[in-house]
Design a protein around this motif. Structure first.
Motif, short mmCIF file in Angstrom:
data_model
loop_
_atom_site.label_atom_id
_atom_site.label_comp_id
_atom_site.label_asym_id
_atom_site.label_seq_id
_atom_site.Cartn_x
_atom_site.Cartn_y
_atom_site.Cartn_z
N ILE A 77 0.81 -1.22 0.00
CA ILE A 77 0.00 0.00 0.00
C ILE A 77 0.85 1.27 0.00
O ILE A 77 0.33 2.36 -0.19
N SER A 78 2.14 1.13 0.27
CA SER A 78 3.09 2.23 0.19
C SER A 78 4.45 1.57 0.02
O SER A 78 4.54 0.35 -0.03
N LYS A 79 5.51 2.34 -0.05
CA LYS A 79 6.82 1.73 -0.27
C LYS A 79 7.12 0.64 0.76
O LYS A 79 7.54 -0.46 0.42
N TYR A 80 6.87 0.95 2.04
CA TYR A 80 7.19 0.00 3.10
C TYR A 80 5.95 -0.55 3.82
O TYR A 80 6.08 -1.34 4.75
N GLY A 81 4.77 -0.12 3.41
CA GLY A 81 3.54 -0.59 4.04
C GLY A 81 2.93 -1.75 3.28
O GLY A 81 2.75 -1.69 2.06
N PHE A 82 2.61 -2.84 3.99
CA PHE A 82 2.07 -4.04 3.37
C PHE A 82 0.86 -4.54 4.15
O PHE A 82 0.74 -4.29 5.36
N VAL A 83 -0.04 -5.23 3.46
CA VAL A 83 -1.23 -5.78 4.09
C VAL A 83 -1.43 -7.24 3.67
O VAL A 83 -1.01 -7.66 2.59
N THR A 84 -2.08 -7.98 4.55
CA THR A 84 -2.58 -9.31 4.22
C THR A 84 -4.09 -9.20 4.26
O THR A 84 -4.66 -8.80 5.28
N ASN A 85 -4.72 -9.53 3.13
CA ASN A 85 -6.16 -9.38 3.05
C ASN A 85 -6.89 -10.42 3.91
O ASN A 85 -7.72 -10.09 4.75
N LEU A 174 3.63 3.99 11.65
CA LEU A 174 2.85 4.55 10.54
C LEU A 174 3.69 5.53 9.72
O LEU A 174 3.61 5.55 8.49
N GLU A 175 4.47 6.33 10.42
CA GLU A 175 5.34 7.28 9.72
C GLU A 175 6.35 6.55 8.85
O GLU A 175 6.59 6.92 7.70
N LYS A 176 6.93 5.47 9.39
CA LYS A 176 7.89 4.66 8.63
C LYS A 176 7.22 4.03 7.41
O LYS A 176 7.82 3.91 6.34
N ALA A 177 5.95 3.63 7.58
CA ALA A 177 5.20 3.02 6.48
C ALA A 177 4.80 4.05 5.43
O ALA A 177 4.47 3.70 4.30
N GLY A 178 4.81 5.33 5.83
CA GLY A 178 4.41 6.38 4.89
C GLY A 178 2.91 6.45 4.71
O GLY A 178 2.42 6.84 3.64
N ILE A 179 2.17 6.10 5.78
CA ILE A 179 0.70 6.19 5.70
C ILE A 179 0.18 6.93 6.93
O ILE A 179 0.82 6.95 7.98
N THR A 180 -1.00 7.52 6.79
CA THR A 180 -1.62 8.23 7.90
C THR A 180 -2.40 7.25 8.77
O THR A 180 -2.69 6.13 8.36
N THR A 182 -5.49 7.58 9.49
CA THR A 182 -6.77 7.39 8.81
C THR A 182 -6.66 6.31 7.73
O THR A 182 -7.53 5.44 7.62
N GLN A 183 -5.57 6.36 6.96
CA GLN A 183 -5.38 5.34 5.93
C GLN A 183 -5.20 3.96 6.58
O GLN A 183 -5.75 2.97 6.10
N GLY A 184 -4.46 3.93 7.67
CA GLY A 184 -4.26 2.66 8.37
C GLY A 184 -5.58 2.10 8.86
O GLY A 184 -5.85 0.89 8.74
N PHE A 185 -6.44 2.97 9.40
CA PHE A 185 -7.76 2.55 9.87
C PHE A 185 -8.58 1.99 8.71
O PHE A 185 -9.24 0.95 8.84
N MET A 186 -8.54 2.68 7.57
CA MET A 186 -9.29 2.21 6.39
C MET A 186 -8.77 0.88 5.89
O MET A 186 -9.54 0.00 5.50
N GLU A 187 -7.46 0.71 5.92
CA GLU A 187 -6.88 -0.57 5.46
C GLU A 187 -7.33 -1.72 6.35
O GLU A 187 -7.58 -2.83 5.87
N MET A 188 -7.49 -1.45 7.64
CA MET A 188 -7.89 -2.52 8.56
C MET A 188 -9.38 -2.85 8.47
O MET A 188 -9.83 -3.85 9.01
N ARG A 189 -10.13 -2.04 7.75
CA ARG A 189 -11.52 -2.40 7.49
C ARG A 189 -11.59 -3.49 6.43
O ARG A 189 -12.52 -4.29 6.42
N GLU A 190 -10.59 -3.52 5.55
CA GLU A 190 -10.59 -4.45 4.44
C GLU A 190 -9.62 -5.62 4.60
O GLU A 190 -9.74 -6.62 3.89
#
Length: 201
Positions: A77-85, A174-180, A182-190
């Protein structure tokens, strides 16, 4: 052509019951230590990997070609931010609930023990194994000669409960991941997991 091996509900349920049996014999600490130890052993059995560039690594992970994505589908989701669906333990968890009912309370007791003694990042007992596996596999991967680093940001249990690190950690991660936030909260909804994969620059 290789035959597809279907998951076996008997095995899925038995594994969780086996962990409960360990808890009966060795307590919550024994349960936690066994799950962490199993994950470490599994990670040590996978081959080491080396990538020339960060993009080479990120492409391999998101295309399912890295040992890190052997058991899960990973999105970037960003250079260093990753998710598992979808949590790779979700099917086994569903099978347990379908056949046994609510999880034995010892699973949350072990989760709490892990969160207080190892790191505050697990939402369910399965997270202990999954996150340990990621951490140990990361040690076996190099990018441009540098070791891969991993840090958990959030994990979601089948109940919808989300485990988050302390506020001071969360801000840094979150700062290291380059996401806010709010974005982190939205990602955890999905998604079931949000984490950092990075190399020191």
């Amino acid at each position: 052509m290789a035959e597809n091996i279907e998951s076996n509900p008997f095995v899925d349920v038995s594994v969780f019951l086996f962990f409960e049996d360990i808890s009966d014999k060795q307590g919550v600490e024994g349960f936690t230590n066994y799950m962490v130890g199993q994950a470490e052993s599994l990670a040590k059995s996978v081959p080491e990997e080396e990538y020339r560039t960060w993009d080479d690594f990120a492409n391999a992970v998101t295309n399912g070609e890295s040992v890190l994505s052997s058991f899960e589908s990973i999105g970037q989701i960003s250079k260093y931010g990753f998710v598992t669906n979808v949590c790779p333990f979700s099917k086994a968890i569903r099978e347990y609930i379908k056949r046994i009912g609510n999880f034995n309370p010892v699973h949350m007791e072990a989760t709490d023990h892990y969160n207080h003694t190892i790191q505050p990042s697990a939402a369910h007992s399965a997270c202990m194994m999954h996150q340990t596996y990621r951490k140990e596999v990361a040690k076996r991967i190099k990018i441009g000669g540098k070791p891969l680093q991993y840090a958990q940001i959030a994990a979601k249990a089948y109940t919808g409960k989300i485990a988050l690190p302390p506020e001071s950690w969360k801000k840094v991660l979150l700062e290291k991941a380059g996401i806010t936030e709010t974005q982190g909260f939205m990602e955890m909804r999905e998604n079931s997991c949000l984490y950092l994969l990075y190399v020191e620059e």
